[in-house]
Write an enzyme that holds these catalytic residues in place. Structure first.
Site, mmCIF file in Angstrom:
data_model
loop_
_atom_site.group_PDB
_atom_site.id
_atom_site.type_symbol
_atom_site.label_atom_id
_atom_site.label_comp_id
_atom_site.label_asym_id
_atom_site.label_seq_id
_atom_site.Cartn_x
_atom_site.Cartn_y
_atom_site.Cartn_z
ATOM 1 N N VAL A 114 50.203 57.246 24.875
ATOM 2 C CA VAL A 114 48.761 57.120 25.059
ATOM 3 C C VAL A 114 48.359 55.647 25.001
ATOM 4 C CG1 VAL A 114 46.550 57.623 23.916
ATOM 5 C CG2 VAL A 114 48.230 59.443 24.221
ATOM 6 N N ASP A 204 58.165 54.432 21.498
ATOM 7 C CA ASP A 204 58.530 52.998 21.453
ATOM 8 C C ASP A 204 59.993 52.839 21.012
ATOM 9 O OD1 ASP A 204 57.960 53.936 18.916
ATOM 10 O OD2 ASP A 204 57.076 52.050 18.220
ATOM 11 N N HIS A 224 65.087 57.577 7.373
ATOM 12 C CA HIS A 224 64.460 56.316 7.794
ATOM 13 C C HIS A 224 65.463 55.192 7.568
ATOM 14 C CE1 HIS A 224 61.692 53.052 8.212
ATOM 15 N NE2 HIS A 224 60.641 53.847 8.330
ATOM 16 N N GLU A 294 53.636 61.146 9.048
ATOM 17 C CA GLU A 294 54.975 60.992 8.462
ATOM 18 C C GLU A 294 54.982 61.417 6.992
ATOM 19 O OE1 GLU A 294 58.004 57.777 9.616
ATOM 20 O OE2 GLU A 294 57.081 56.962 7.799
HETATM 21 C C1 4GW Z 1 48.553 50.170 16.464
HETATM 22 O O1 4GW Z 1 47.769 49.548 17.077
HETATM 23 C C2 4GW Z 1 49.089 51.420 17.021
HETATM 24 S S1 4GW Z 1 48.792 52.008 18.531
HETATM 25 C C3 4GW Z 1 49.906 52.238 16.338
HETATM 26 C C4 4GW Z 1 50.295 53.375 17.080
HETATM 27 C C5 4GW Z 1 49.742 53.398 18.338
HETATM 28 C C6 4GW Z 1 50.001 54.402 19.342
HETATM 29 C C7 4GW Z 1 50.960 55.375 19.115
HETATM 30 C C8 4GW Z 1 49.340 54.375 20.620
HETATM 31 O O2 4GW Z 1 48.473 53.547 20.913
HETATM 32 N N1 4GW Z 1 49.731 55.286 21.575
HETATM 33 C C9 4GW Z 1 50.689 56.223 21.311
HETATM 34 O O3 4GW Z 1 51.017 57.001 22.225
HETATM 35 N N2 4GW Z 1 51.261 56.290 20.073
HETATM 36 C C10 4GW Z 1 52.276 57.357 19.827
HETATM 37 O O4 4GW Z 1 52.466 57.540 18.440
HETATM 38 C C11 4GW Z 1 53.615 56.923 20.410
HETATM 39 O O5 4GW Z 1 54.365 58.047 20.788
HETATM 40 C C12 4GW Z 1 54.239 56.228 19.222
HETATM 41 O O6 4GW Z 1 55.631 56.067 19.345
HETATM 42 C C13 4GW Z 1 53.796 57.160 18.081
HETATM 43 C C14 4GW Z 1 53.847 56.560 16.676
HETATM 44 O O7 4GW Z 1 53.283 55.272 16.630
HETATM 45 P P1 4GW Z 1 54.193 53.988 16.364
HETATM 46 O O8 4GW Z 1 55.415 54.125 17.226
HETATM 47 O O9 4GW Z 1 53.406 52.739 16.570
HETATM 48 O O10 4GW Z 1 54.567 54.183 14.861
HETATM 49 P P2 4GW Z 1 55.701 53.333 14.097
HETATM 50 O O11 4GW Z 1 55.132 51.966 13.850
HETATM 51 O O12 4GW Z 1 55.959 54.134 12.841
HETATM 52 O O13 4GW Z 1 56.924 53.266 14.981
HETATM 53 MN MN MN Z 2 57.493 54.046 16.762
#
Ligand code: 4GW
Ligand code: MN
Length: 343
Positions: A114, A204, A224, A294
């Site tokens: 997204v 990501d 993790h 999480e």
């Molecule tokens: C900070 O600005 C953001 S944007 C943190 C998450 C965002 C986000 C996450 C987004 O803008 N659009 C989105 O599709 N996601 C989905 O949520 C995407 O699949 C992502 O891999 C998942 C979890 O967010 P993340 O990967 O940033 O979480 P972490 O840092 O734990 O990998």
């Molecule tokens: Mn991620």
């Protein structure tokens, strides 16, 4: 001069001893009988003789794999958890056998892309075609707010992609948590008829080495990679009792990362429903768990233990220490510019 009486007794005893020793040397079987009769064997470590003393047996037979205390290896480095679920590492499974068992299995891969995260979708899907469940029946379930902007990769036989439109939440925390709500609906309505197992992943990420049917189980989750050598009291579980994601100190086994988990469709329905309900309960109280969904996932898995745990081979980040312990880095975090992807 005649020898004294003591001298005769002493010499006779010496002679008798000498005869016993020479008989034993000549006949080792008699020697061991002699040892057993006189109790010489009592201190010899023989595993079969100590079945009643389990802990000693485990220790001196070096079966430390099943131990989870200071004498054993770290729980995370074992090949089995304390509740006897396998921990998947390279080398503990036979892929040929497992592929045969799963030749008719239908597998889904659920991913959210997204807003600015749509940029990660291309490399995610392309690398999945190289490494994810190769040779199996795979359906990608992609959720995005920009369906027209998705470039479909060239896909192998038996693989297909479904694009689903989803509205973009304003706050990124809500985007991330929305996944649980969508999962409760789609596992019930659609996936129950289309697939057997569902794998849920962050977008990501890129696949970097084989990830196949060895990960499948009723309910599985991944350690993790930043916490796998820590003790449970150091895990960043939600520690406030007011939250539905609360985990008290003294409970919990691993800190699981929400970037890769899955299971049978009906299990993911139960898991996502519990997590989504927890999120809604917190929202009513105007609070949010420390690591959003999480935290709720970790809470659920403390009380509904995974039937399989994936080692950090299945989520790695090349910026982390201890990479030498991880032989295969199968699913890698993409290094992102946090400012740039912030919505
Ligand atoms: C900070 O600005 C953001 S944007 C943190 C998450 C965002 C986000 C996450 C987004 O803008 N659009 C989105 O599709 N996601 C989905 O949520 C995407 O699949 C992502 O891999 C998942 C979890 O967010 P993340 O990967 O940033 O979480 P972490 O840092 O734990 O990998
Ligand atoms: Mn991620």
């Amino acid at each position: 001069m005649l020898p004294s009486k003591q001298y005769v007794i002493g010499a006779t005893l010496m002679m008798v001893l000498l005869i016993i020793v020479s008989i034993c040397l000549y006949n080792p079987e008699r020697m061991s009988q002699f040892k057993q009769k006189t109790g010489w064997l009592q201190n010899v470590n023989d595993c079969s003789q100590k079945l009643d003393d389990k802990s000693t047996e485990l220790a001196h037979c070096e079966r430390n794999l099943l131990m989870n205390d200071l004498n054993g290896r770290k729980a995370s480095l074992n090949a089995v958890t304390s509740w006897l679920a396998p921990i998947i590492w390279d080398g503990i499974y036979n892929l040929k056998t497992l592929n045969e068992q799963h030749k008719d299995t239908r597998i889904g891969l659920f991913v959210f892309a997204v807003k600015k995260y749509i940029r990660f979708l291309g490399p995610f899907l392309e690398t999945a075609e190289h490494f994810f469940m190769v040779g199996h029946n795979v359906t990608y379930y992609v959720f995005t707010d920009n369906v027209n902007n998705v470039v479909k990769p060239k896909m192998g036989e038996g693989r297909n992609l479904q694009l689903h439109e989803v509205s973009a939440d304003k706050r990124w925390q809500d985007v991330s948590m929305r996944r649980m709500e969508i999962l409760t609906a789609i596992t019930k309505e659609r996936m129950a008829n289309e697939i057997d197992y569902l794998v849920c992943a962050d977008v990501d990420m890129v696949f970097n080495d084989h990830m196949g049917v060895e990960i499948l189980g009723d309910r599985f989750a991944t350690m993790h990679p930043a916490y796998f050598l820590d003790e449970p009291q150091g895990f960043s579980y939600e520690r406030r009792p007011i939250s539905a994601a609360y985990i008290p100190y003294g409970e919990g086994d691993f800190y699981y990362m929400a970037a890769l988990y899955g299971g049978k469709v009906e299990e993911i329905y139960k898991l996502s429903t519990a997590c989504h309900n927890g999120i809604k309960e917190d929202q009513k109280k105007n609070i949010e768990a420390v690591w959003q969904e999480e935290s709720h996932l970790n809470r659920y898995l403390v009380y509904n233990k995974p039937t399989k745990v994936l080692s950090p081979e299945y989520i790695w980040d090349t910026d982390l220490p201890n990479g030498e312990l991880i032989k295969r880095k199968r699913f890698l975090a993409v290094h992102k510019n946090h400012e740039e992807v912030r919505n």
